[in-house]
Design a protein around this motif. Structure first.
Motif, PDB file in Angstrom:
ATOM      1  N   CYS A  38       0.852  -1.196   0.000  1.00  0.00           N
ATOM      2  CA  CYS A  38       0.000   0.000   0.000  1.00  0.00           C
ATOM      3  C   CYS A  38       0.882   1.238   0.000  1.00  0.00           C
ATOM      4  CB  CYS A  38      -0.923  -0.008   1.219  1.00  0.00           C
ATOM      5  SG  CYS A  38      -2.138   1.332   1.150  1.00  0.00           S
ATOM      6  N   TYR A  62      -0.119   4.144   0.785  1.00  0.00           N
ATOM      7  CA  TYR A  62      -0.473   5.016   1.901  1.00  0.00           C
ATOM      8  C   TYR A  62       0.270   4.504   3.133  1.00  0.00           C
ATOM      9  CZ  TYR A  62      -3.941   6.329  -1.500  1.00  0.00           C
ATOM     10  OH  TYR A  62      -4.546   6.739  -2.661  1.00  0.00           O
ATOM     11  N   ALA A  63       0.353   5.329   4.118  1.00  0.00           N
ATOM     12  CA  ALA A  63       1.182   4.954   5.268  1.00  0.00           C
ATOM     13  C   ALA A  63       0.461   5.285   6.564  1.00  0.00           C
ATOM     14  CB  ALA A  63       2.521   5.675   5.188  1.00  0.00           C
ATOM     15  N   CYS A  64      -0.760   4.845   6.685  1.00  0.00           N
ATOM     16  CA  CYS A  64      -1.532   5.092   7.904  1.00  0.00           C
ATOM     17  C   CYS A  64      -0.761   4.476   9.077  1.00  0.00           C
ATOM     18  CB  CYS A  64      -2.915   4.481   7.777  1.00  0.00           C
ATOM     19  SG  CYS A  64      -3.760   5.003   6.270  1.00  0.00           S
ATOM     20  N   PHE A 118      -1.319   3.340  11.927  1.00  0.00           N
ATOM     21  CA  PHE A 118      -1.833   2.224  12.733  1.00  0.00           C
ATOM     22  C   PHE A 118      -1.824   0.904  11.967  1.00  0.00           C
ATOM     23  CE2 PHE A 118      -5.300   4.390  10.580  1.00  0.00           C
ATOM     24  CZ  PHE A 118      -5.881   3.359   9.864  1.00  0.00           C
ATOM     25  N   CYS A 119      -1.443   0.920  10.692  1.00  0.00           N
ATOM     26  CA  CYS A 119      -1.698  -0.213   9.793  1.00  0.00           C
ATOM     27  C   CYS A 119      -0.422  -0.993   9.487  1.00  0.00           C
ATOM     28  CB  CYS A 119      -2.318   0.325   8.499  1.00  0.00           C
ATOM     29  SG  CYS A 119      -2.566  -0.942   7.251  1.00  0.00           S
ATOM     30  N   THR A 147      -0.059  -3.107   6.904  1.00  0.00           N
ATOM     31  CA  THR A 147       0.093  -3.494   5.492  1.00  0.00           C
ATOM     32  C   THR A 147       1.320  -2.888   4.811  1.00  0.00           C
ATOM     33  OG1 THR A 147      -2.255  -3.905   5.272  1.00  0.00           O
ATOM     34  CG2 THR A 147      -1.056  -3.463   3.243  1.00  0.00           C
ATOM     35  N   PRO A 148       1.533  -1.544   4.856  1.00  0.00           N
ATOM     36  CA  PRO A 148       2.683  -1.003   4.124  1.00  0.00           C
ATOM     37  C   PRO A 148       4.011  -1.454   4.708  1.00  0.00           C
ATOM     38  CG  PRO A 148       1.465   0.769   5.222  1.00  0.00           C
ATOM     39  CD  PRO A 148       0.725  -0.508   5.474  1.00  0.00           C
ATOM     40  N   PRO A 205      -5.760  -3.773  -0.264  1.00  0.00           N
ATOM     41  CA  PRO A 205      -5.785  -2.733   0.771  1.00  0.00           C
ATOM     42  C   PRO A 205      -6.722  -1.585   0.417  1.00  0.00           C
ATOM     43  CG  PRO A 205      -3.731  -2.633  -0.460  1.00  0.00           C
ATOM     44  CD  PRO A 205      -4.446  -3.874  -0.908  1.00  0.00           C
ATOM     45  N   ARG A 229     -11.046   3.719  -0.226  1.00  0.00           N
ATOM     46  CA  ARG A 229     -10.672   5.010   0.383  1.00  0.00           C
ATOM     47  C   ARG A 229     -11.742   6.040  -0.002  1.00  0.00           C
ATOM     48  NH1 ARG A 229      -5.823   6.229   2.613  1.00  0.00           N
ATOM     49  NH2 ARG A 229      -6.057   8.382   1.897  1.00  0.00           N
ATOM     50  N   ARG A 268      -3.580   9.803   7.294  1.00  0.00           N
ATOM     51  CA  ARG A 268      -4.584   9.129   6.461  1.00  0.00           C
ATOM     52  C   ARG A 268      -4.616   9.655   5.035  1.00  0.00           C
ATOM     53  NH1 ARG A 268      -7.123   4.709   5.795  1.00  0.00           N
ATOM     54  NH2 ARG A 268      -9.039   5.714   5.106  1.00  0.00           N
TER      55      ARG A 268
HETATM   56  S1  SF4 Z   1      -5.253   1.604   6.356  1.00  0.00           S
HETATM   57 FE1  SF4 Z   1      -5.623   1.060   4.206  1.00  0.00          FE
HETATM   58  S2  SF4 Z   1      -4.938   2.855   3.046  1.00  0.00           S
HETATM   59 FE2  SF4 Z   1      -4.011   3.022   5.097  1.00  0.00          FE
HETATM   60  S3  SF4 Z   1      -1.994   2.061   4.896  1.00  0.00           S
HETATM   61 FE3  SF4 Z   1      -3.428   0.479   5.615  1.00  0.00          FE
HETATM   62  S4  SF4 Z   1      -4.116  -0.553   3.772  1.00  0.00           S
HETATM   63 FE4  SF4 Z   1      -3.196   1.406   3.139  1.00  0.00          FE
END
Ligand code: SF4
Length: 440
Positions: free
Chosen positions: A197, A199-201, A203-204, A206-207, A242, A286, A324
Motif C-alpha cells: 500500500c 499510503y502509510a496510515c 496504525f496499519c 500493510t505497508p 488494501p 478510500r 490518512r
Molecule cells: S489503512 Fe488502508 S490505506 Fe491506510 S496504509 Fe493500511 S491498507 Fe493502506
C-alpha cells in the motif's frame, strides 16, 4: 524416523516432506495462500498438505507422518492478537509429540514484526515477510536434507548464544508467480488482487509488511483462478486488496478502466447466478476514491449492496496525525455519493488512537451521527498498537465513557456494529505483551 531439526544438514533418504498447516483463527487465509504456492513448482507440487484444526489433531498428524519417516514442516501463521493463544497451542503440541518430529515455522505479520519473541516462544524458524517463495524453498531444503536455516527470508536463534540470526528478506515477486489460494486442496479464499500500500496510515501493518507500493495481480491471472474455482464448484468471488479502487494504479490516482476491465472479465468467468463482491470485506474503499463515475462502474458489475469505506476519525487533527491522506469532508462526500448510487456505506471509524483527546472522540461521534443520518452504518474499531507499525509502542487512549455510551446507543438501533470492545481488550494485551513476558 529422521528428526527434523534446524541444525540438520545430512542428506535424508526416504519419503518426501509433508506440510502440516495449523488451520485456525487468523492464520487460515495465509496458510491457504502459502501452501498453494507449492503447486507453482514442479518439484514441490506433489507435497501433501494436512490442514489441522487443534493441537491434538496436529500432534497426531505429525506423529504419524514422522513415524512413517517423513520430514515434517509444521506451518503456522497468526495475527498479533492471537500470538499468546497460539504460542500456548504450540507448547501443548510440543509436549505431546516426539522431540524433533517436525520443523515448526511461523510466518505472517506478527512473526515478521517480532521474530525474536516468536522464536523464544518455541518456533524453530520464522518466515520473514512474504511466505510463498520461502515455503517452497523450505520444502526443497527438507527434501534435500539441507539446513532450512540457510533459506533466504528466514530467522532463527543461534545455537551457541541464542542471538537472532536472519538471512535477509524473502524475494518480493509479481503476484501472479503464485496462485491466490490452494486450488489443489480446494482451499479457496478471497483473491488477492493488490499487495502493498502506498499510503502509510500509522496504525496499519500493510505497508510495513508488504512495502509501500502496489503490486497488482493481472486480470488474466485473476480470471484464470476464478475459472479454477468455478470448475471446483465455486459460485462467488471476493477480493483481497488494501484499497479496492487502487486496482491497476501505481499511485493515488484511480484507474477506472482497469477496475472496469477486472470486474467485467471476472463477471464473464462466473456462471449464471454467480456473485461478485468488490469494495466490501475484505476490500474496502478510500473515501476520496468514491466518485459518481466509480460508483457507476461498481453498480454495473458487483452484487454487493454494501460498500466498506475507510473513514477512521472525525477529528482533523487525528486524521493528520495518523497520516490518512484525506479529510473529514471526503468521508461525508463519499457517503453521499455512495448512497446516491444506491449503495449502503459501512464506514470504518477508529477510536482510542494515541494522543486522542476526549474532544477528538466527540468529533468522531458527531461524524458518526451525521453519517448514519445520511444513510451509512458505522463499523467501529478500537486502536491496537500492532507490531511493525510506527505506533507499536504507543499507549492507546481510553475511550471515554460518554463515547462508549454513544456507540452502544448507535448499536441499539443497528446503526453501528464492530469489535471495538474486544479490540480494546486485545489492545491492552498487546501493551502487556510488549512490556513482557513475551511468551505464555
Ligand atoms: S489503512 Fe488502508 S490505506 Fe491506510 S496504509 Fe493500511 S491498507 Fe493502506
Amino acid at each position: 524416523m529422521p528428526p527434523v531439526h534446524p541444525e540438520r544438514a545430512q542428506r535424508v533418504e526416504g519419503p518426501a516432506p509433508a506440510v502440516v498447516a495449523y488451520h485456525v483463527r487468523s492464520g487460515i487465509v495465509s496458510l491457504n495462500v502459502v501452501t498453494g504456492a507449492l503447486a507453482a513448482a514442479d518439484d514441490t507440487a506433489a507435497t501433501d498438505v494436512h490442514f489441522v484444526r487443534s493441537p491434538n489433531e496436529m500432534a497426531a498428524t505429525i506423529t504419524a507422518l514422522a513415524a512413517a519417516g517423513r520430514p515434517v514442516l509444521a506451518a503456522w501463521s497468526f495475527y498479533s492478537t492471537d500470538f499468546t493463544r497460539t504460542a500456548a497451542d504450540l507448547a501443548r503440541l510440543r509436549a505431546s509429540t516426539p522431540a524433533g518430529a517436525a520443523l515448526h515455522v511461523a510466518g505472517g505479520v506478527h512473526a515478521t514484526s517480532e521474530p525474536a519473541a516468536t522464536l523464544r516462544a518455541g518456533w524453530d524458524l520464522v518466515a520473514i515477510g512474504e511466505g510463498e517463495a520461502t515455503l517452497v524453498a523450505l520444502v526443497r531444503a527438507l527434501a534435500a536434507g539441507e539446513s532450512p536455516r540457510a533459506i533466504a527470508g528466514t530467522a532463527h536463534l543461534a545455537a551457541n548464544d541464542g542471538a537472532l540470526t536472519t538471512t535477509g528478506a524473502a524475494p518480493r515477486l509479481p503476484l501472479d508467480t503464485f496462485p491466490p489460494f490452494n486450488a489443489r486442496d480446494g482451499r479457496w479464499n478471497a483473491i488477492e488482487i493488490t499487495r502493498g500500500c502506498i499510503y502509510a496510515c500509522s496504525f496499519c501493518q500493510t505497508p510495513f509488511m508488504f512495502k509501500a507500493r502496489f503490486r497488482h495481480r493481472p486480470v488474466d491471472d485473476v480470471v484464470r483462478w476464478v475459472r479454477v474455482m468455478v470448475e471446483q464448484g465455486g459460485r462467488y468471488v471476493r477480493f483481497l486488496t488494501p484499497t479496492a479502487l487502487s486496482y491497476g494504479s501505481p499511485d493515488e490516482r484511480v484507474d477506472l478502466a482497469a477496475v472496469d476491465a477486472l470486474l467485467g472479465a471476472v463477471r464473464a468467468a462466473l456462471p449464471a447466478g454467480g456473485k461478485l463482491y468488490f469494495g466490501t470485506f475484505p476490500s474496502e474503499l478510500r473515501p476520496e476514491h468514491v466518485t459518481p463515475e466509480a460508483m457507476a462502474v461498481l453498480a454495473r458489475w458487483v452484487d454487493n449492496r454494501h460498500l466498506v469505506l475507510g473513514g477512521q476519525s472525525g477529528s482533523p487533527r487525528v486524521l493528520a496525525a495518523m497520516r490518512r491522506g484525506h479529510d473529514v469532508a471526503a468521508v461525508e462526500r463519499a457517503v453521499a455519493v455512495a448512497v446516491a448510487a444506491g449503495f449502503v456505506p459501512d464506514v470504518d471509524l477508529l477510536l482510542g488512537l494515541p494522543g486522542e483527546e476526549p474532544d477528538d472522540q466527540a468529533l468522531t461521534m458527531q461524524l458518526a451521527r451525521r453519517l448514519t443520518d445520511a444513510g451509512a452504518r458505522i463499523h467501529s474499531h478500537a486502536f491496537m498498537p500492532l507490531p511493525g507499525t510506527p505506533l507499536k509502542d504507543a499507549q492507546p487512549a481510553p475511550i471515554v465513557p460518554d463515547v462508549a455510551a454513544a456507540l452502544t446507543a448507535l448499536e441499539g438501533r443497528a446503526a453501528t456494529y464492530g469489535q471495538w470492545r474486544a479490540q480494546t481488550t486485545a489492545a491492552a494485551e498487546l501493551v502487556q505483551l510488549r512490556r513482557g513476558p513475551r511468551s505464555p
